[in-house]
Write an enzyme that holds these catalytic residues in place. Structure first.
Site: not given
Length: 507
Positions: A50, A77-78, A164, A166, A222, A363
């Site tokens: 964050g 991280c945060y 990170h 990811e 969707d 999605k």
């Protein structure tokens, strides 16, 4: 359902993190740090990154029961800095910030870094640094600057990493997440979307029972998948309303009716409202005003149709995970019916309970669910199409004549891309009708016709885009077909601007 719970503190990578975990075969769910937190079925907790400092006056926090839950925790991280602060460590700004690619070195053997090189590159984004560890914690990796890159309390299964995992810029990022999710949290790694479909159908059936539901079907991915999933659960107790505002692509309204009503047998009402929308758009040239008018009119048409049979208890929405997370980040903590494919929001006063069968999915997962349900790929993998439709691809006033021209031109462009195998290679392609008229020659006669622009872009999520390098011979074929088949068009140009500085749509 067993899951990994991700507590979001505002990281730009939170959705990507959730997606990476699902790709490991583990169901993940994102909640905001100030949401009510339930730990039912939670096998592991991840605290995201964050933008805040843990010492800011309004810095995001977590309840103490999270730390006392005996559930494995990974702070990123945060999230790492917050763990350090809450557990008695120290976080400071030491005059050294690390952004982008950074090399780290593993200094202690740990389950989190099993089967990973001792030195590897990671993606950093921090100016605050953990300088003192909480009691019973140990450093497991450092950066070249000597900064703590990761720590752990193996006994309590609490881990913190400053980078990170990811993002693709971090080497072995998926290995690290897999070590945490599978080896430390003991997730089975066998979650699939087929399981999701089966469970969701049962869930909708239990919620709706024998009561009726209604959905605004646009024909987009969707709403189409949401409609099919709900239909599988409650059958003809679902009513779908398709508002044809006349701003759709060539034959699109007929295709939606053919697919959902004639082939699948869904209880579908098609409202032909083209004249009504064109009347409202007469004389309007400002693109934002067009959008507003179309949104308002869509709401009115849907309301009128819904009131014809008021025996509905539920409103089905095609809300997907990105909508949920973006809504929460914007500070909206109440359920508010989301904008209908950028057309406009349905009003709060519709006294119906929400069913949002796709709100846990991204999605690409929605498309996969659509394939499981048997929806045609023409619907699932169609290019993005704006809610206001062709109204914002006609520069200036929208008229019936201009709509008919643009539909023909757009159809020629898309069909040629399909024929040549280029439709799947570009992210989005369409035609724009400009108000410019230019001189042409047809049949040895002077012809004063419109200029149309073709637009095709390569992108991932539409935030940035580059113009597609479609071969000249294909563009030549498209241009010739357009000018030969649509006599009102005398000139065709190809848009080679990228986003930024341009946008994808022209209006």
């Amino acid at each position: 359902m067993e899951k990994i719970l991700i507590i979001d503190f505002g990281s730009q990578y939170t959705q990507l993190l959730a997606k990476r975990i699902r790709e490991l075969g583990a169901y993940s769910e994102v909640i905001q740090y100030d949401d009510k937190i339930s730990l039912k079925d939670v096998k592991g907790i991840i605290l995201s990154g964050g933008p805040d400092s843990v010492y800011d006056e309004l810095a995001p926090d977590i309840p103490k029961e999270i730390l006392n839950s005996n559930i494995p925790i990974l702070g990123i991280c945060y999230g790492m800095q917050l763990l350090a602060k809450l557990l008695g460590g120290k976080v400071e700004q030491i005059g050294i910030a690390e952004y982008g690619k950074t090399k780290i070195r593993i200094v202690e053997k740990t389950k989190l870094f099993e089967n990973i090189d001792k030195e590897f590159n990671v993606w950093m984004s921090h100016k605050d640094t953990v300088t003192n560890l909480p009691e019973s914690f140990k450093i497991i990796s450092k950066t070249d600057n000597g900064i703590i890159a990761a720590f752990e309390n193996q006994k309590n299964k609490i881990y913190g990493i400053q980078f990170h995992p990811e993002v693709r810029h971090t080497d072995f990022g998926n290995n690290i997440l897999k070590n945490f999710v599978i080896k430390i949290c003991k997730m089975q790694g066998n979650w699939t979307l087929i399981d999701f479909v089966e469970e969701k159908i049962k869930e909708i059936r239990n919620i709706a029972k024998n009561k009726k539901a209604i959905i605004a079907l646009s024909g987009g991915v969707d709403s189409s998948v949401a409609a099919m999933l709900t239909y599988k659960a409650i059958g003809h107790n679902l009513k779908a309303i398709f508002v044809n505002h006349g701003l759709l692509r060539l034959n699109e309204a007929e295709e939606v009716k053919s697919t959902f009503k004639d082939y699948y047998g869904i209880n579908l009402t098609v409202v032909n409202a083209e004249d009504r929308f064109l009347k409202r758009l007469k004389g309007i040239t400002d693109p934002e005003e067009k959008r507003k008018i179309i949104g308002e009119e869509f709401i009115r048409v849907f309301e009128e149709e819904a009131k014809k049979d008021e025996n509905y208890d539920f409103l089905v929405q095609g809300t997907i995970y990105s909508d949920v997370i973006e809504s929460a980040k914007s500070g909206k903590k109440t359920y508010k019916i989301k904008s209908h494919h950028n057309v406009g929001g349905l009003p709060d006063q519709i006294n119906l309970k929400l069913i949002e069968p796709l709100r846990e999915l991204f999605k690409d997962e929605v498309r996969s669910v659509g394939e499981i349900l048997g929806l045609p790929k023409e619907i699932l993998y169609r290019h993005p199409f704006p809610g206001p439709g062709l109204a914002i691809r006609i520069i200036g006033e929208v008229t019936k004549e201009k709509l008919q021209l643009l539909k023909k031109v757009d159809d020629i462009f898309i069909k040629t891309l399909r024929e040549t195998g280029w439709y799947e290679k570009v992210w989005q392609a369409f035609a724009v009708l400009t108000p410019i008229k230019t001189v042409g020659v047809t049949g040895d006669k002077r012809n004063y016709g419109y200029l149309v622009a073709l637009r095709a872009v390569d992108s991932i999520e539409g935030m940035t885009a580059d113009w597609s390098k479609i071969p000249y011979e294909i563009l030549d074929t498209v241009s010739r077909r357009i000018t030969n088949q649509v006599e009102e068009i005398t000139r065709v140009v190809y848009d080679i601007s990228s986003k930024p500085p341009s946008t994808i749509e022209w209006e």
